[in-house]
Design an enzyme around this catalytic site. Structure first.
Site, PDB file in Angstrom:
ATOM      1  CE  LYS A 183     111.687  13.057  96.660  1.00 48.77           C
ATOM      2  NZ  LYS A 183     112.416  12.951  95.392  1.00 48.77           N
ATOM      3  CD  GLU A 259     123.922   7.826 106.705  1.00 48.33           C
ATOM      4  OE1 GLU A 259     125.056   8.317 106.513  1.00 48.33           O
ATOM      5  OE2 GLU A 259     123.641   7.172 107.720  1.00 48.33           O
ATOM      6  CB  CYS A 293     128.137  10.279 100.020  1.00 46.44           C
ATOM      7  SG  CYS A 293     128.126   8.514 100.345  1.00 46.44           S
ATOM      8  CD  GLU A 390     128.872  16.392  98.585  1.00 47.81           C
ATOM      9  OE1 GLU A 390     127.808  17.014  98.720  1.00 47.81           O
ATOM     10  OE2 GLU A 390     128.999  15.181  98.848  1.00 47.81           O
TER      11      GLU A 390
HETATM   12  P1  NDP Z   1     119.613  16.271  97.143  1.00 49.48           P
HETATM   13  O1  NDP Z   1     119.766  16.630  98.571  1.00 49.48           O
HETATM   14  O2  NDP Z   1     119.401  17.352  96.168  1.00 49.48           O
HETATM   15  O3  NDP Z   1     118.382  15.260  96.975  1.00 49.48           O
HETATM   16  C1  NDP Z   1     118.294  14.038  97.683  1.00 49.48           C
HETATM   17  C2  NDP Z   1     116.843  13.618  97.780  1.00 49.48           C
HETATM   18  O4  NDP Z   1     116.168  14.537  98.640  1.00 49.48           O
HETATM   19  C3  NDP Z   1     116.095  13.682  96.451  1.00 49.48           C
HETATM   20  O5  NDP Z   1     115.150  12.642  96.418  1.00 49.48           O
HETATM   21  C4  NDP Z   1     115.438  15.047  96.528  1.00 49.48           C
HETATM   22  O6  NDP Z   1     114.338  15.174  95.670  1.00 49.48           O
HETATM   23  C5  NDP Z   1     115.044  15.092  97.981  1.00 49.48           C
HETATM   24  N1  NDP Z   1     114.833  16.426  98.533  1.00 49.48           N
HETATM   25  C6  NDP Z   1     115.407  17.587  98.162  1.00 49.48           C
HETATM   26  N2  NDP Z   1     114.943  18.600  98.913  1.00 49.48           N
HETATM   27  C7  NDP Z   1     114.044  18.062  99.798  1.00 49.48           C
HETATM   28  C8  NDP Z   1     113.208  18.600 100.823  1.00 49.48           C
HETATM   29  N3  NDP Z   1     113.210  19.890 101.118  1.00 49.48           N
HETATM   30  N4  NDP Z   1     112.416  17.755 101.508  1.00 49.48           N
HETATM   31  C9  NDP Z   1     112.412  16.433 101.238  1.00 49.48           C
HETATM   32  N5  NDP Z   1     113.166  15.865 100.254  1.00 49.48           N
HETATM   33  C10 NDP Z   1     113.988  16.674  99.555  1.00 49.48           C
HETATM   34  O7  NDP Z   1     120.878  15.386  96.776  1.00 49.48           O
HETATM   35  P2  NDP Z   1     121.248  14.724  95.388  1.00 49.48           P
HETATM   36  O8  NDP Z   1     120.123  13.857  94.930  1.00 49.48           O
HETATM   37  O9  NDP Z   1     121.767  15.780  94.478  1.00 49.48           O
HETATM   38  O10 NDP Z   1     122.428  13.721  95.824  1.00 49.48           O
HETATM   39  C11 NDP Z   1     123.716  14.150  96.056  1.00 49.48           C
HETATM   40  C12 NDP Z   1     123.976  14.385  97.526  1.00 49.48           C
HETATM   41  O11 NDP Z   1     123.670  13.199  98.260  1.00 49.48           O
HETATM   42  C13 NDP Z   1     125.422  14.684  97.816  1.00 49.48           C
HETATM   43  O12 NDP Z   1     125.512  15.731  98.733  1.00 49.48           O
HETATM   44  C14 NDP Z   1     125.933  13.381  98.422  1.00 49.48           C
HETATM   45  O13 NDP Z   1     127.052  13.535  99.257  1.00 49.48           O
HETATM   46  C15 NDP Z   1     124.737  12.911  99.161  1.00 49.48           C
HETATM   47  N6  NDP Z   1     124.825  11.467  99.423  1.00 49.48           N
HETATM   48  C16 NDP Z   1     125.131  11.055 100.696  1.00 49.48           C
HETATM   49  C17 NDP Z   1     125.319   9.702 100.973  1.00 49.48           C
HETATM   50  C18 NDP Z   1     125.667   9.234 102.362  1.00 49.48           C
HETATM   51  O14 NDP Z   1     125.553   8.026 102.634  1.00 49.48           O
HETATM   52  N7  NDP Z   1     126.083  10.107 103.260  1.00 49.48           N
HETATM   53  C19 NDP Z   1     125.194   8.687  99.918  1.00 49.48           C
HETATM   54  C20 NDP Z   1     124.840   9.227  98.620  1.00 49.48           C
HETATM   55  C21 NDP Z   1     124.678  10.581  98.400  1.00 49.48           C
HETATM   56  P3  NDP Z   1     114.504  15.628  94.129  1.00 49.48           P
HETATM   57  O15 NDP Z   1     115.951  15.766  93.831  1.00 49.48           O
HETATM   58  O16 NDP Z   1     113.854  14.542  93.383  1.00 49.48           O
HETATM   59  O17 NDP Z   1     113.817  16.942  94.026  1.00 49.48           O
END
Ligand code: NDP
Length: 487
Positions: A183, A259, A293, A390
């Site tokens: 997803k 991650e 990130c 962050e």
């Molecule tokens: P989110 O955590 O809001 O969302 C990430 C993904 O998780 C989306 O597809 C989201 O769906 C999904 N999601 C959210 N809640 C749930 C849940 N309860 N159960 C299952 N899936 C869920 O992050 P962002 O998309 O806003 O991305 C930014 C974040 O990602 C930052 O914190 C960044 O640091 C981190 N990141 C980390 C990386 C790493 O390698 N450590 C690399 C890139 C980003 P939807 O949003 O579609 O509702």
């Protein structure tokens, strides 16, 4: 060939991709383009029954196609063919990503997509090199550890670099012999869909790569809690990572790679090459407008060089030019959404109220859509929201130190430990500080990933568990069975 394009010219119909077929669906969630704020498409939401169907298709395909049982070199060949197709379709993929996301089209074609193709090839090559072991046992028996794929891997990705994150999930999981249900973020679904279709065109059996669209609480939770999804690979915020752990605990147990977020420090000692440090630090907070990130968002600098270094960083901040992601001359990214703009502005305002001084920026850029100026905040300490949280935007804080111990103490974040930068000409100091810092990746006299995909990436503390990239990422998609034969 010009890379610029008309964003209204793309076919962005809403569908899921399961078993090699498009399942056309209603685009329930309205999507807006970050570059101009216009509503342009909709994202469907896969409910529990559709996720069930995708997982069943994946499970069946993983067993019936023989993907895990063929001579491993066959998997390598097909994955290489997929990487070739990704390169061939770079412009189409880049446009699908640029229209929805914050990635400028020229950067996608020049950097993201060639790197993705390279990473898929990198993961593919493990398929016929990593295997099982004969282990030393008593002479009355013969012992082996047998490495096997999990079966169905559930993957969930963030919006900030959608294609790269999809490659980091799909590449190792498929090379290791699994099927995947992925997803992408609801905000950036289109490039991932196309990438999955290219996988099937390249010869990866239909049913091994399934993309279901939707939001986290509905579609994401249905994947993570599904009993036939044997492993989870997630990239996103620490908040969502924690919700996923909770959901997995409520529905059973399974291994997961998480991650998560970061708040990475960049420590610059007085003996550093200042122009080099300034360039690396500015690039790290300006790239994707800080929506990375590993963005190095906390500058920790020796007091005696602070003015010189911040002036050099400001000079680079002044040179950015906001532009549409579909314009090939654009280099500075928009912010993903209006709520994220508000969040960035809110944290900057709260930091200023708490005493921070804005040395540069601190306001939206006058442009259609969501653009925020590169921002440099001084006069902050560890209690400032700009240092603690962050921000996921182009905001760099500055804190000064007087000695090495203070630098290390300031660098240590109570929550995050994703990455860190150290700039010094003193090799002993570099090694000493590197040993002490609590971060999953440390860059010395440079900042940011290279094309050395063998280096794993992942967090310490609440920045995550497990690794993407490297051999670790491949091995995380295999489980081990112990076999002992009595002689
Ligand atoms: P989110 O955590 O809001 O969302 C990430 C993904 O998780 C989306 O597809 C989201 O769906 C999904 N999601 C959210 N809640 C749930 C849940 N309860 N159960 C299952 N899936 C869920 O992050 P962002 O998309 O806003 O991305 C930014 C974040 O990602 C930052 O914190 C960044 O640091 C981190 N990141 C980390 C990386 C790493 O390698 N450590 C690399 C890139 C980003 P939807 O949003 O579609 O509702």
């Amino acid at each position: 060939m010009t890379l610029s394009f008309d964003p209204d010219s793309l076919d962005l119909s809403a569908y899921h991709y399961v078993g090699g077929e498009r399942i056309v669906a209603n685009g329930e969630l309205e999507l807006r383009r970050p570059s101009d704020g216009k509503a342009y498409a909709g994202c469907p939401v896969a409910d529990v029954s559709l996720v069930d169907r995708a997982v069943a298709v994946a499970k069946d395909a993983q067993r019936s196609t023989g993907w895990a049982d063929v001579r491993p070199r066959e998997r390598v060949k097909v994955l290489h063919a997929w990487a070739d197709l990704i390169e061939k379709e770079a412009v189409a993929l880049a446009r699908l990503e640029a229209v929805a996301s914050t990635r400028p089209v020229a950067q996608l074609v020049a950097l993201d997509i060639p790197v993705i193709a390279e990473q898929i090839r990198f993961f593919a090559e493990f398929a016929d090199k990593e295997g099982s072991d004969v282990v030393p046992t008593g002479s009355d028996s013969f012992g082996m550890t047998v490495s096997e794929p999990y079966g169905v891997v559930g993957a969930i990705t963030a919006w900030n670099v959608p294609l790269s994150l999809a490659a980091w999930k799909l590449g190792p999981a498929l090379a290791a012999g699994n099927a995947v249900v992925l997803k992408p973020s609801e905000m950036t679904p289109f490039s991932t869909l196309h990438m999955a279709e290219l996988a099937v065109r390249a010869g990866i059996p239909a049913g091994l790569v399934n993309i279901v669209l939707g939001d986290g609480p509905t579609t994401g939770a249905a994947i993570t809690g599904h009993p036939d999804v044997a492993k989870i690979s997630f990239t996103g915020s620490t908040r969502a990572g924690s919700a996923i752990m909770e959901n997995i605990a409520r529905t059973g147990t399974k291994p997961m790679t998480l991650e998560l977020g970061g708040k990475s420090p960049q420590i610059v000692f007085a003996d550093a090459d200042i122009p080099r440090a300034a360039a690396a630090i500015a690039t790290s907070i300006l790239a994707n407008a800080g929506q990375a990130c590993v963005a190095g968002s906390r500058l920790i600098v020796a007091r005696e060089i602070a003015d010189q270094l911040t002036s050099a960083i400001i000079a680079q901040m002044q040179s950015v030019r906001a532009g549409y992601t579909w314009d090939e001359t654009s280099t500075y990214s928009p912010i993903i959404s209006a709520p994220q703009m508000e969040r960035i502005a809110g944290i900057v305002t709260a930091a200023r109220t708490a005493g921070a001084e804005c040395l540069f920026g601190g306001e939206p850029i006058a442009h259609e859509g969501y653009f925020y100026s590169p921002t440099l905040l001084s006069g902050v300490d560890e209690t400032s929201p700009a240092v603690r949280e962050e921000i996921f935007g182009p905001v760099l804080t500055v804190q000064c130190f007087d000695d090495e111990a203070e630098a290390i103490a300031l660098a240590d974040h109570p929550t995050y430990g994703l990455a860190a930068g150290v700039f010094t000409r003193d090799l002993s100091r570099a090694l000493r500080v590197t040993r002490t810092l609590q971060a999953g990746t440390i860059w010395v006299n440079r900042y940011g990933r290279s094309r050395d995909h063998i280096l794993p990436t992942g967090g310490y503390k609440q920045s995550g568990m497990g690794k993407d990239l490297g051999r670790d990422a491949y091995l995380a998609n295999r489980k081990t069975k112990s076999v002992l034969i009595g002689l």
